[in-house]
Enzyme design. Structure first.
Site, PDB file in Angstrom:
ATOM      1  N   HIS A   1     -20.420   8.162  25.972  1.00  0.00           N
ATOM      2  CA  HIS A   1     -21.308   9.311  26.751  1.00  0.00           C
ATOM      3  C   HIS A   1     -22.190   7.842  26.835  1.00  0.00           C
ATOM      4  O   HIS A   1     -23.101   7.957  25.957  1.00  0.00           O
ATOM      5  CB  HIS A   1     -21.749   9.774  26.031  1.00  0.00           C
ATOM      6  CG  HIS A   1     -23.136  11.351  26.853  1.00  0.00           C
ATOM      7  ND1 HIS A   1     -23.584  10.987  26.261  1.00  0.00           N
ATOM      8  CD2 HIS A   1     -22.787  10.560  28.227  1.00  0.00           C
ATOM      9  CE1 HIS A   1     -24.706  11.944  26.361  1.00  0.00           C
ATOM     10  NE2 HIS A   1     -24.808  11.513  27.713  1.00  0.00           N
TER      11      HIS A   1
ATOM     12  N   SER B   1     -21.668  15.124  29.004  1.00  0.00           N
ATOM     13  CA  SER B   1     -22.097  14.962  28.105  1.00  0.00           C
ATOM     14  C   SER B   1     -22.158  15.722  26.703  1.00  0.00           C
ATOM     15  O   SER B   1     -23.347  15.966  26.563  1.00  0.00           O
ATOM     16  CB  SER B   1     -24.079  14.847  28.960  1.00  0.00           C
ATOM     17  OG  SER B   1     -23.570  15.879  30.032  1.00  0.00           O
TER      18      SER B   1
ATOM     19  N   ASN C   1     -27.494  15.647  23.752  1.00  0.00           N
ATOM     20  CA  ASN C   1     -28.020  16.212  24.883  1.00  0.00           C
ATOM     21  C   ASN C   1     -28.148  17.664  23.581  1.00  0.00           C
ATOM     22  O   ASN C   1     -28.623  18.777  23.969  1.00  0.00           O
ATOM     23  CB  ASN C   1     -26.524  16.876  25.175  1.00  0.00           C
ATOM     24  CG  ASN C   1     -27.592  16.075  26.763  1.00  0.00           C
ATOM     25  OD1 ASN C   1     -28.408  15.943  26.525  1.00  0.00           O
ATOM     26  ND2 ASN C   1     -26.183  14.886  26.612  1.00  0.00           N
TER      27      ASN C   1
ATOM     28  N   GLU D   1     -23.018   7.100  23.460  1.00  0.00           N
ATOM     29  CA  GLU D   1     -22.370   8.113  22.264  1.00  0.00           C
ATOM     30  C   GLU D   1     -20.581   7.530  22.373  1.00  0.00           C
ATOM     31  O   GLU D   1     -20.397   8.686  23.020  1.00  0.00           O
ATOM     32  CB  GLU D   1     -22.637   9.419  21.923  1.00  0.00           C
ATOM     33  CG  GLU D   1     -23.677   9.699  21.582  1.00  0.00           C
ATOM     34  CD  GLU D   1     -23.951  10.730  22.052  1.00  0.00           C
ATOM     35  OE1 GLU D   1     -24.952  11.401  21.196  1.00  0.00           O
ATOM     36  OE2 GLU D   1     -24.270  11.718  23.240  1.00  0.00           O
TER      37      GLU D   1
END
Length: 282
Positions: free
Chosen positions: A140, A119, A190, A152
């Protein structure tokens, strides 16, 4: 490349979700973890999810059994010998992931793609420990994997166009929406989400409001389906701290400094839902 068999490494919340979704779309899955009890716990989670689908009429019992039959438990990394793709979903720790990729590189077929569900950690750095950096990529998934559509797709410095295209097609095969992003700390999801969560924790730390009030503001005022502190508990406060540390180290900006209260909770073992206590009690 025609991906028929994959190995998912790590049978926790993310790994079991990835294994379930892949098996639901006809892929043969080897679900690996270091210890059999972890693999069985992951399989139990998958079985519960599928049983819920049967109860709600989204699947038949026969469909549930067919999905389960496509998932083979494993505690032996050598089972990677016949795969076309590995998806790593272990703890968010650079050293652990790099060591696992070294081993996978030696055991998986030379043409197999090695993907990481990290992540926040650099894909380029993970790829560098292998002899096939052009075949290493970030994939991800969002939590919970069976529900969330986004994946992702993160290219490392050496990741080839062909690898990226194959993984994007495979994500679509899994009924996900691939979005390509570049290899920067925290990627997109993130880099935006974790500072928001960290700022919400600062609001608790500085006595601005209680967790319930902060979450209500974000749900009712910003139309978020879940408040940031509830989400942090769901993600795991240890994971949140790890990502904030990667952002702080990788970008060198004080705005990414983890809140002291987050560090305190992690040291206390208050990691959120998985330990029964975080910003809320479970």
């Amino acid at each position: 490349m025609n991906i028929r068999t994959i190995m998912v490494l790590g049978a926790g919340q993310m790994g079991s979700g990835i294994a379930q979704v892949a098996a639901e779309t006809g892929i043969q899955v080897i679900l690996y973890d270091q210890h059999d009890q972890f693999v069985q716990r992951g399989l139990n989670t998958i079985q519960k999810n599928l049983s819920r689908d049967v109860e709600k009429g989204r699947k038949s019992e026969a469909e549930k059994q067919a999905v389960l039959a496509r998932i083979k438990p494993s505690i032996d990394l050598a089972d990677a010998k016949d795969i076309q793709l590995a998806i790593e979903a272990v703890v968010e720790n650079r050293d652990v992931k790099c060591e696992l990729f070294r081993q996978l590189d030696a055991l998986a077929p030379q043409q197999a793609i090695l993907a990481t569900n990290t992540s926040s950690l650099p894909i380029t750095e993970i790829a560098a420990v292998t002899t096939r950096p052009e075949l290493v990529i970030g994939m991800h998934f969002m939590n919970p994997v069976p529900v969330m559509k986004l994946v992702e797709v993160i290219r490392g410095l050496a990741t080839s166009d062909e690898t990226t295209n194959i993984i994007s097609r495979f994500a679509k095969h899994m009924n996900k929406v691939p979005v390509e992003v570049n290899d920067f700390p925290g990627f997109v999801s993130n880099r935006i989400l974790m500072p928001m969560i960290n700022e919400a924790i600062y609001c608790v730390y500085e006595g601005i409001a209680k967790p319930e009030a902060i979450d209500e503001v974000m749900k009712l005022g910003m139309n978020h389906p879940m408040g940031p502190l509830t989400l942090a508990d769901f993600i795991g406060l240890d994971t949140c701290l790890s990502i904030m540390e990667v952002l702080h180290e990788g970008l060198g900006d004080t705005k990414y400094r983890p809140c002291p209260l987050l560090r305190k909770y992690v040291k206390a073992g208050w990691l959120g839902k998985k330990t029964g206590r975080g910003f809320y009690n479970y």
